[in-house]
Design an enzyme around this catalytic site. Structure first.
Site, PDB file in Angstrom:
ATOM      1  N   GLU A 287      48.891 122.977  19.848  1.00 45.76           N
ATOM      2  CA  GLU A 287      47.614 122.565  19.258  1.00 45.76           C
ATOM      3  C   GLU A 287      47.541 122.924  17.779  1.00 45.76           C
ATOM      4  O   GLU A 287      46.824 122.281  17.019  1.00 45.76           O
ATOM      5  CB  GLU A 287      46.462 123.230  20.031  1.00 45.76           C
ATOM      6  N   HIS A 308      68.262 126.230  37.822  1.00 44.36           N
ATOM      7  CA  HIS A 308      68.693 125.360  38.913  1.00 44.36           C
ATOM      8  C   HIS A 308      67.957 124.021  38.903  1.00 44.36           C
ATOM      9  O   HIS A 308      68.088 123.232  39.838  1.00 44.36           O
ATOM     10  CB  HIS A 308      68.503 126.074  40.253  1.00 44.36           C
ATOM     11  N   LYS A 422      38.492 112.409  25.040  1.00 45.73           N
ATOM     12  CA  LYS A 422      37.095 112.631  25.432  1.00 45.73           C
ATOM     13  C   LYS A 422      36.254 111.395  25.147  1.00 45.73           C
ATOM     14  O   LYS A 422      35.430 110.987  25.974  1.00 45.73           O
ATOM     15  CB  LYS A 422      36.516 113.830  24.677  1.00 45.73           C
TER      16      LYS A 422
END
Length: 445
Positions: A287, A308, A422
């Site tokens: 961010e 793995h 948003k």
């Protein structure tokens, strides 16, 4: 004290080029100190550790004690920086199986408001039906969709189950000092509240009440956590020489690697308790630096588990990555590998060795293999998983992030890109005030 080793990057970049950043780093540090750089209204975290008073800590501890005495479960409602720091510290310091133990020394800490999963919220509210629970609601505005929705559900359930008077005692608000929906609710309902400082962004807020209160409720020593951060604040200060300042070296090294085509930083741990430290770190750097079509992509793996699954790609995939390994010097417990007479698994050569020795050799062997495979490695060593070490580590990453963002030339303290989803979500949900956006977005579907 934590230490940083960058020697395993020198086959890919030179020490001279890293140290050539000294003047730029100095300028970045001065911009932070003097508040002359981008985002200078969000620098409240810079000297936060050393400015925290005993009175403030006592207030937090007293509130935590009230919740501990009155709750079997405490739900931390928040998203992003409003919950990741607390969760990082709590998970790092907790017994991995506390939640399965019948006798508990602290309330079970659960999390909500960090997703919009209907099944998750249904299952949470079902689990809480016969529990004495409380809520720490963490939101500067009180209108962040994920958190506000969860808090609406939890507030109603808490009041219905425990009555308004008890609910008033076990719901705590951490929000803006004066404005916003969460502040109005806290004042109207009479909740105990703490302030999120205006000049501290969410991802830098772990040493404010946002992180400190849940950590204290979980039973950990917030004084020691802050003390660890204070040690690092001094160790990474602007008057510390470049060569002795781990945050300066880390910021310079990662920017030099980026300049040389290493676009992805993988934060590696060899201790599963550090998983959420990586999640917190991903937000902090992602961010802060992902702007203007620039920025190192922060990824994370838990080794040896992910050797793995991701190990093949890291060893032989596209060479655009480097690794930063967090190594824990001392474990909290001792466990030796036993002898097995049949030795069908072929592990008797390890008999008598501590499990941590096996893990450390896995760490060393992995580092050598990855460096040989073309992956530069940095190594951060912390003494142990305790409050002081974690406090130091968190502040180290914060100050290095501020310096690194300025070296990159972006504002490390804003997040304009977070608003895009948003707006679309509100338009799709026909939120009042988004009528034009709703029309426009419906036309695109």
């Amino acid at each position: 004290m934590i230490s940083l080793n960058i020697e395993k990057t020198f086959g890919f970049i030179s020490k001279e080029n890293v140290f050539a950043y000294e003047a730029q780093v100095k300028a970045a540090q001065e911009a932070l100190e003097n508040g002359t750089g981008k985002g200078n209204d969000f620098l409240g975290w810079l000297h936060l550790p050393s400015s925290i008073t005993q009175e403030h800590l006592a207030d937090l501890k007293a509130t935590a004690q009230t919740l501990r005495e009155n709750c079997e479960v405490v739900v931390v409602a928040g998203i992003g920086g409003s919950y990741l720091g607390a969760r990082a510290v709590i998970e790092a310091l907790s017994n991995s199986f506390t939640w399965l133990q019948e006798k508990k020394t602290a309330p079970v800490i659960l999390y909500a408001g960090h997703n919009i999963g209907e099944d998750y919220l249904y299952e949470l509210t079902e689990y809480l039906k016969d529990k004495k629970f409380g809520v720490i609601n963490i939101s500067k505005s009180g209108t962040t969709t994920e958190t506000a929705l969860a808090f609406r559900l939890l507030k109603k359930q808490c009041e219905n189950q425990r009555g308004k008077e008890v609910a008033k005692k076990v719901i705590v608000a951490i929000t803006d000092a004066k404005k916003g929906a969460a502040r109005i609710t806290a004042d109207n309902e009479g909740y105990k509240s703490f302030i999120i400082p205006d000049n501290v962004g969410g991802r830098f807020s772990v040493l404010t009440p946002v992180g400190l209160l849940p950590i204290a409720v979980a039973g950990f020593d917030i004084e020691k956590l802050v003390a660890g951060a204070v040690v690092m604040e001094k160790a990474c200060g602007k008057d510390v020489s470049f060569a002795e300042n781990p945050a300066a070296i880390y910021a310079a090294t990662r920017n030099e690697l980026y300049k040389n085509g290493k676009k992805i930083e993988i934060l590696v741990n060899f201790n599963p308790k550090l998983h959420y430290v990586s999640e917190w770190w991903k937000q902090l750097y992602g961010e802060s630096e992902g702007k203007e079509n620039k920025g190192i992509f922060p990824a994370a793996v838990d080794f040896s588990t992910d050797l793995h699954s991701m190990g093949q790609w890291i060893q032989e995939g596209e060479r655009t990555i480097y690794e930063t390994v967090i190594s824990v010097e001392n474990t909290q417990h001792k466990l030796q590998v036993p002898v097995d007479e049949a030795n069908l698994d072929g592990l008797n050569f390890l008999a008598g060795k501590r499990v941590d020795e096996v893990n450390k050799m896995a760490e060393l062997g992995t580092q050598l293999a990855h460096v040989d495979g073309g992956v530069p490695n940095m190594r951060i060593v912390i003494p142990a998983l305790n409050e002081e070490s974690i406090g130091s580590l968190l502040y180290f990453f914060e100050i290095a992030c501020g310096i690194s963002g300025y070296l990159l030339g972006v504002n490390p303290f804003n997040q304009p890109g977070v608003e895009a989803y948003k707006k679309n979500m509100f338009a799709l949900l026909n939120k009042p005030g988004y009528e034009e956006e709703s029309k426009a977005i419906q036309a695109r579907l």
